[in-house]
Write a protein that holds these residues in place. Structure first.
Motif, PDB file in Angstrom:
ATOM      1  N   ALA A 127       0.683  -0.740   0.142  1.00 30.75           N
ATOM      2  CA  ALA A 127       0.140  -0.104   0.011  1.00 30.75           C
ATOM      3  C   ALA A 127       1.140   1.274   0.086  1.00 30.75           C
ATOM      4  N   GLY A 128       1.314   1.930  -0.955  1.00 30.61           N
ATOM      5  CA  GLY A 128       1.875   3.302  -1.199  1.00 30.61           C
ATOM      6  C   GLY A 128       1.112   4.381  -1.542  1.00 30.61           C
TER       7      GLY A 128
ATOM      8  N   GLY B 213      -6.666  -3.407   5.017  1.00 32.00           N
ATOM      9  CA  GLY B 213      -6.089  -2.968   5.747  1.00 32.00           C
ATOM     10  C   GLY B 213      -5.429  -4.259   6.344  1.00 32.00           C
ATOM     11  N   ALA B 214      -6.740  -5.641   5.773  1.00 34.90           N
ATOM     12  CA  ALA B 214      -6.613  -6.916   5.933  1.00 34.90           C
ATOM     13  C   ALA B 214      -5.133  -7.551   4.858  1.00 34.90           C
ATOM     14  N   GLY B 215      -5.718  -6.535   3.397  1.00 33.19           N
ATOM     15  CA  GLY B 215      -5.175  -7.491   2.233  1.00 33.19           C
ATOM     16  C   GLY B 215      -3.173  -6.840   2.763  1.00 33.19           C
ATOM     17  N   THR B 216      -3.252  -5.808   3.383  1.00 33.23           N
ATOM     18  CA  THR B 216      -1.813  -5.611   3.063  1.00 33.23           C
ATOM     19  C   THR B 216      -0.697  -6.842   4.149  1.00 33.23           C
ATOM     20  N   ILE B 217      -2.058  -7.622   5.389  1.00 33.19           N
ATOM     21  CA  ILE B 217      -0.960  -8.434   5.783  1.00 33.19           C
ATOM     22  C   ILE B 217      -0.847  -9.204   6.057  1.00 33.19           C
TER      23      ILE B 217
ATOM     24  N   VAL C  47       4.687 -11.387  10.886  1.00 28.19           N
ATOM     25  CA  VAL C  47       3.909 -10.840  10.639  1.00 28.19           C
ATOM     26  C   VAL C  47       3.871 -10.215   9.897  1.00 28.19           C
ATOM     27  N   LYS C  48       4.259  -9.511   8.697  1.00 29.70           N
ATOM     28  CA  LYS C  48       4.502  -8.204   7.962  1.00 29.70           C
ATOM     29  C   LYS C  48       2.488  -7.467   7.954  1.00 29.70           C
ATOM     30  N   GLY C  49       3.167  -6.196   7.458  1.00 26.14           N
ATOM     31  CA  GLY C  49       1.999  -5.283   6.882  1.00 26.14           C
ATOM     32  C   GLY C  49       1.097  -4.928   8.227  1.00 26.14           C
TER      33      GLY C  49
ATOM     34  N   GLY D 270      -1.487   2.407   9.388  1.00 20.62           N
ATOM     35  CA  GLY D 270      -1.969   3.451   8.635  1.00 20.62           C
ATOM     36  C   GLY D 270      -2.751   3.621   7.550  1.00 20.62           C
ATOM     37  N   LEU D 271      -3.134   3.559   7.113  1.00 19.60           N
ATOM     38  CA  LEU D 271      -4.470   2.872   6.117  1.00 19.60           C
ATOM     39  C   LEU D 271      -5.904   3.171   7.115  1.00 19.60           C
TER      40      LEU D 271
END
Length: 221
Positions: A32-33, A83-87, A94-96, A102-103
């Motif tokens: 997520a940029g 948010g779940a899509g970035t984790i 666990v990354k993201g 932040g989102l």
């Protein structure tokens, strides 16, 4: 009802604030940029504007009530799917999570901008940037000190004992977590597995150098 220029200003402010947070994530090459954060912030801003002013023409109609907070509440809960899509789970890590948080924060910034709380929106953006960029070096330093570091030593039997290792460790002797010596196929040679916890990289390298310089030590890895 606010004017068109006011609406445009709120949307542009949301885009600007979202891009500031998104740029910090973009430079670290996260999923997520900048564009994602801008879209979330602008979308949240528009939703709360629609919620607050989009139904003004039906106000006063019998049996019709308007609660602008309902759509804002749906933004806060609905942003969770992004948010779940970035984790991501990578091994045991666990990354993201930070990007997901932040989102969620950017969505709140968009809501604040959409309702005209400019100071709150700008101040929150500054605080979020401070948390994401300013706290990262402190977090990295703590994790560096907290991680476990391991050694495998090959040495002549009796050369490296736990007392010798504690002496070489100096003030970090208490950080010695594990010491396991096992005989190898070669007569008189042992393999020793050593683990330290909460030890800085510089101090760990000094211990490794001292071990390699010691007589009877064949290898340290």
């Amino acid at each position: 009802m606010i004017g068109n220029f006011e609406i445009l200003g709120r949307l542009l402010l949301a885009a600007l604030l979202g891009s500031a947070v998104g740029f910090e994530r973009e430079r670290l090459v996260w999923a997520a940029g900048m564009r994602t954060h801008m879209l979330v912030c602008v979308g949240s801003c528009l939703i709360v504007i629609v919620s607050a002013f989009g139904f003004s023409d039906i106000l006063g109609t019998p049996n019709v009530s308007l609660d602008p907070s309902r759509m804002a509440a749906q933004v806060v809960s609905g942003i969770g799917f992004l948010g779940a899509g970035t984790i991501m789970l990578r091994g045991e890590m666990v990354k993201g999570l930070t990007t997901a948080a932040g989102l969620w924060a950017v969505a709140a910034i968009g809501l604040a901008a959409g309702t005209g709380l400019y100071v709150a929106a700008i101040a929150t953006t500054a605080i979020v940037l401070l948390i994401l960029a300013g706290m990262k070096p402190l977090e990295a330093r703590y994790r560096e000190r907290a991680q476990t570091r391991t050694l495998t030593i090959t040495a002549r039997r009796g050369t490296i004992t736990i007392e010798v290792l504690r002496g070489l460790s100096g003030s970090y002797a208490s950080r010695l977590l594990q010491f396991v010596a096992q005989p190898t196929a070669e007569d008189g040679i042992d393999t020793i597995d050593v683990s330290y916890v909460h030890i800085p990289e510089k101090s760990f390298d000094e211990i490794v150098a001292a071990l390699r310089a010691r007589d009877g030590v064949t290898s340290v890895s």
